[in-house]
Design an enzyme around this catalytic site. Structure first.
Site, mmCIF file in Angstrom:
data_model
loop_
_atom_site.group_PDB
_atom_site.id
_atom_site.type_symbol
_atom_site.label_atom_id
_atom_site.label_comp_id
_atom_site.label_asym_id
_atom_site.label_seq_id
_atom_site.Cartn_x
_atom_site.Cartn_y
_atom_site.Cartn_z
ATOM 1 N N ARG A 141 0.838 -1.203 0.000
ATOM 2 C CA ARG A 141 0.000 0.000 0.000
ATOM 3 C C ARG A 141 0.871 1.249 0.000
ATOM 4 N NH1 ARG A 141 -5.443 -0.742 1.911
ATOM 5 N NH2 ARG A 141 -5.788 -2.800 2.850
ATOM 6 N N THR A 176 -5.300 -2.988 6.570
ATOM 7 C CA THR A 176 -6.743 -2.758 6.455
ATOM 8 C C THR A 176 -7.259 -1.923 7.617
ATOM 9 O OG1 THR A 176 -7.155 -4.783 5.201
ATOM 10 C CG2 THR A 176 -8.993 -3.900 6.463
ATOM 11 N N GLY A 210 -0.119 0.448 7.966
ATOM 12 C CA GLY A 210 -1.267 0.271 8.843
ATOM 13 C C GLY A 210 -2.255 -0.792 8.421
ATOM 14 N N HIS A 263 -17.659 7.510 41.717
ATOM 15 C CA HIS A 263 -19.056 7.864 41.477
ATOM 16 C C HIS A 263 -19.144 9.328 41.043
ATOM 17 C CE1 HIS A 263 -23.404 8.042 41.994
ATOM 18 N NE2 HIS A 263 -23.225 9.176 42.672
ATOM 19 N N LYS A 315 -14.582 4.031 12.669
ATOM 20 C CA LYS A 315 -14.838 4.664 13.968
ATOM 21 C C LYS A 315 -14.980 6.182 13.823
ATOM 22 C CE LYS A 315 -14.680 0.639 15.363
ATOM 23 N NZ LYS A 315 -14.620 0.157 13.977
ATOM 24 N N ASP A 354 -4.817 -12.375 11.041
ATOM 25 C CA ASP A 354 -5.981 -12.880 10.319
ATOM 26 C C ASP A 354 -5.687 -14.074 9.424
ATOM 27 O OD1 ASP A 354 -7.318 -10.824 11.520
ATOM 28 O OD2 ASP A 354 -7.934 -9.822 9.677
ATOM 29 N N GLY A 380 -18.237 -11.411 6.371
ATOM 30 C CA GLY A 380 -17.008 -11.888 6.986
ATOM 31 C C GLY A 380 -15.798 -11.652 6.104
ATOM 32 N N GLU A 414 -29.585 -11.450 7.420
ATOM 33 C CA GLU A 414 -28.668 -12.360 8.114
ATOM 34 C C GLU A 414 -29.101 -13.805 7.888
ATOM 35 O OE1 GLU A 414 -26.167 -14.576 10.130
ATOM 36 O OE2 GLU A 414 -25.787 -12.440 9.822
#
Length: 464
Positions: free
Chosen positions: A35, A41, A39, A443, A51, A311, A270, A201
């Site tokens: 590429r 994919t 970094g 809290h 994101k 992966d 997927g 799905e």
């Protein structure tokens, strides 16, 4: 011909983290990446850009639905799609340039181009051949095809997650094939932008492998936000005519045929390992039946000197799983004892609310016949969540019935992806639910919901 201790093929989270750790441990290291930017994919067309769009569109949702409730009056913001994409691209640039800086800082060579392995100890890139004592395959994954269906990806009308990140305009309608993480995140982005989104799905529930109670709640909350769902459906064909798409599918319960028309179809069924062009067959490297590279507990293939992580190997296709393997392998190659605890790898879906999990699900515990107890706490009982319009969802903690040791935790609610790490640390040290319950939590914070769920494993939550 350059001589390296380690050459890593791929600069995604697994590859670049492995490279940096190798360099820190004194190994002469190079990374091969074809590429234009480092970094992989994740940083270029995956985790990071998605994101950015999730953050932008969630901010839009807050302005449209919650600002007025807090006394913030004014005209709702309009969407400048080109500027939103430019913001996304700027985020990508900042992150990829950051990796390039880290390579220079750690004296890691970036060999630009696509790699093949002509023989053990050698990596060919273009016309050049480089030598290394160790070769690490960290080439990542690519989008998988829809099983048994006629689908042609053009990245304009029928797109993968890559095309979905750079559509020329906001579509009026979108069909998402696949109810997993990628499909639901990108579906949420476009739903917030006004697109009519329908998710198809194959299984009877979304987010396969997720705790069933969480999955049911998640689908209901997404439906309230406007997403539509067709579950138990097998897509057979996606056809494009006149710039529009038609999706043919059959319901598995009765084999009845149906179709949907849309401006864009996102194929999110997927991912599969990216090993094409590496020369694995000629080397005799063994693969699993799913096309992954088979490795042992030290990430070694059956061919001496060649390792694989991320992966391309069995296990969840998660950036942080690849990173952990990259660090562990670097330490092994440097003569240390690298290790990954695969029982404590969290998973997160970055919708709103977020969904996060670690450890075993209730279904898995039942299947094992293990005695367990459940501690649940709703975010409606959390003061911070109610103040921030984030009371939807709950924390579900699972602990061994006899020892009280935490076996898993599943969260659907605000900042779930950050909250889950409290349990990850607890599980890494073999903590009991009582250990977490007796730990003081500030809290008001969302994290109090985690403590309340742990308390619910014992005598009961306080605010339930």
């Amino acid at each position: 011909m350059a001589q390296y201790d380690v050459i890593i093929i791929g600069s995604g989270p697994g590859g670049y983290v492995c490279a940096i750790r190798c360099a820190q441990l004194g190994l002469r290291t190079a990374v091969v990446e074809g590429r234009e930017t480092l970094g992989g994919t994740c940083l270029n067309v995956g985790c990071i850009p998605s994101k950015a769009l999730l953050h932008a569109t969630h901010s839009l949702h807050e302005a449209e639905h919650n600002f007025a409730k807090m006394g913030l009056k004014g005209k709702s913001p309009s969407v400048d799609w080109k500027q939103m994409l430019a913001y996304k691209d700027d985020v990508i640039g900042q992150n990829t340039k950051g990796i390039e800086f880290l390579f220079k800082k750690n004296k890691i060579d970036w060999i630009k181009g696509w790699a093949s392995i002509p023989e053990v100890g050698k990596v060919r890139v273009g016309d050049d051949t480089h030598e290394a004592r160790h070769i690490v395959i960290a080439s990542g994954s690519v989008s998988a095809a829809v099983p048994g269906a006629e689908v042609e990806i053009d990245e304009k009308v029928v797109v993968t997650s890559t095309g979905a990140l750079e559509l020329g305009s906001i579509p009026k309608s979108m069909v998402v094939v696949g109810g997993g993480v990628i499909g639901l995140e990108m579906g949420s982005v476009y739903c917030r932008l006004g697109t009519e989104v329908t998710v198809i799905e194959y299984l009877d529930a979304i987010t396969p492998g997720q705790d069933a109670e969480v999955a049911r709640t998640f689908q209901k909350l997404l439906q309230k936000q406007g997403l539509k769902f067709v579950t138990g459906a097998a897509v057979s064909k996606v056809e494009v005519k006149g710039g529009k798409a038609r999706v043919d599918y059959k319901l598995r319960k009765d084999d009845s045929a149906h179709d949907l028309k849309a401006d864009v179809v996102l194929v999110a069924t997927g991912r599969k390992p990216l090993t094409e062009g590496l020369g694995l067959d000629a080397l005799g490297i063994k693969l699993t039946p799913r096309g992954q590279i088979a490795v042992d507990d030290r990430y070694a293939t059956n061919v001496d000197g060649i390792h694989a992580i991320g992966d391309v190997t069995p296990g969840p296709m998660l950036a942080h799983k690849a990173e952990d393997e990259g660090m562990a392998l670097a330490e092994i190659l440097a003569g240390q004892a690298g290790h990954v605890n695969y029982d404590v790898i969290p998973g997160v879906i970055y919708t709103h609310p977020e969904v996060a999990s670690v450890g075993m699900t209730e279904e898995q515990l039942k299947e094992e016949g293990r005695a367990y107890k459940v501690g649940k706490f709703s975010f409606m009982g959390n003061g911070r969540a109610k103040a921030n319009f984030a009371g939807d969802g709950f924390v579900k903690m699972l602990a061994d019935k006899e020892t009280d040791r935490i076996l898993g935790c599943h969260v659907i609610g605000p900042m779930a992806g950050d909250l889950i790490h409290e349990v990850c640390v607890a599980m890494e040290f073999g903590a009991a639910a009582e250990d977490l319950a007796r730990t003081c939590h500030a809290h008001p914070t969302y994290s109090e919901a985690m403590r309340e769920a742990a308390l619910a494993c014992g005598d009961g939550a306080i605010h339930a």
